[in-house]
Scaffold this active site. Sequence first.
Site, PDB file in Angstrom:
ATOM      1  N   CYS A 183       3.990   1.710   0.704  1.00  0.00           N
ATOM      2  CA  CYS A 183       2.769   1.023   1.146  1.00  0.00           C
ATOM      3  C   CYS A 183       2.414  -0.226   0.339  1.00  0.00           C
ATOM      4  O   CYS A 183       1.423  -0.899   0.660  1.00  0.00           O
ATOM      5  CB  CYS A 183       1.558   1.963   1.163  1.00  0.00           C
ATOM      6  SG  CYS A 183       1.705   3.306   2.333  1.00  0.00           S
ATOM      7  N   ASP A 184       3.151  -0.554  -0.719  1.00  0.00           N
ATOM      8  CA  ASP A 184       2.824  -1.747  -1.501  1.00  0.00           C
ATOM      9  C   ASP A 184       4.095  -2.363  -2.090  1.00  0.00           C
ATOM     10  O   ASP A 184       4.126  -2.763  -3.237  1.00  0.00           O
ATOM     11  CB  ASP A 184       1.839  -1.378  -2.626  1.00  0.00           C
ATOM     12  CG  ASP A 184       1.211  -2.607  -3.274  1.00  0.00           C
ATOM     13  OD1 ASP A 184       1.142  -3.662  -2.618  1.00  0.00           O
ATOM     14  OD2 ASP A 184       0.793  -2.503  -4.448  1.00  0.00           O
ATOM     15  N   LEU A 185       5.136  -2.435  -1.275  1.00  0.00           N
ATOM     16  CA  LEU A 185       6.401  -2.975  -1.756  1.00  0.00           C
ATOM     17  C   LEU A 185       6.330  -4.494  -1.718  1.00  0.00           C
ATOM     18  O   LEU A 185       6.145  -5.094  -0.662  1.00  0.00           O
ATOM     19  CB  LEU A 185       7.563  -2.472  -0.893  1.00  0.00           C
ATOM     20  CG  LEU A 185       8.934  -2.672  -1.489  1.00  0.00           C
ATOM     21  CD1 LEU A 185       9.080  -1.864  -2.782  1.00  0.00           C
ATOM     22  CD2 LEU A 185      10.003  -2.269  -0.517  1.00  0.00           C
TER      23      LEU A 185
END
Length: 89
Positions: free
Chosen positions: A50-52
């Site tokens: 979700c936060d790559l």
Amino acid sequence: MPNGSLDESLHLKSKRKKQLNLLERLNVAIDVARALEYLHHGLNTPIVHCDLKPSNFLLNHEMTGVVGDFGLAKLFPEAKAIVISRSLS
């Protein structure tokens, strides 16, 4: 990590004096793909990061990429059941 983040290496914000060459960039892209494949398919419970982004992808002393910062990660136990049920049909 000894070589900082991918963001630092791409934008020369780290101690590294030169930009990543094409082969290094390709190897890092492969590391990203392998990491995502493992998180999504290699575990009993799939994980979605979700936060790559480049600053959350760290480079070790061999310039191998490692995914970091799982603060927004989500576990999807139901996703494995869906994949299994589709493969059995």
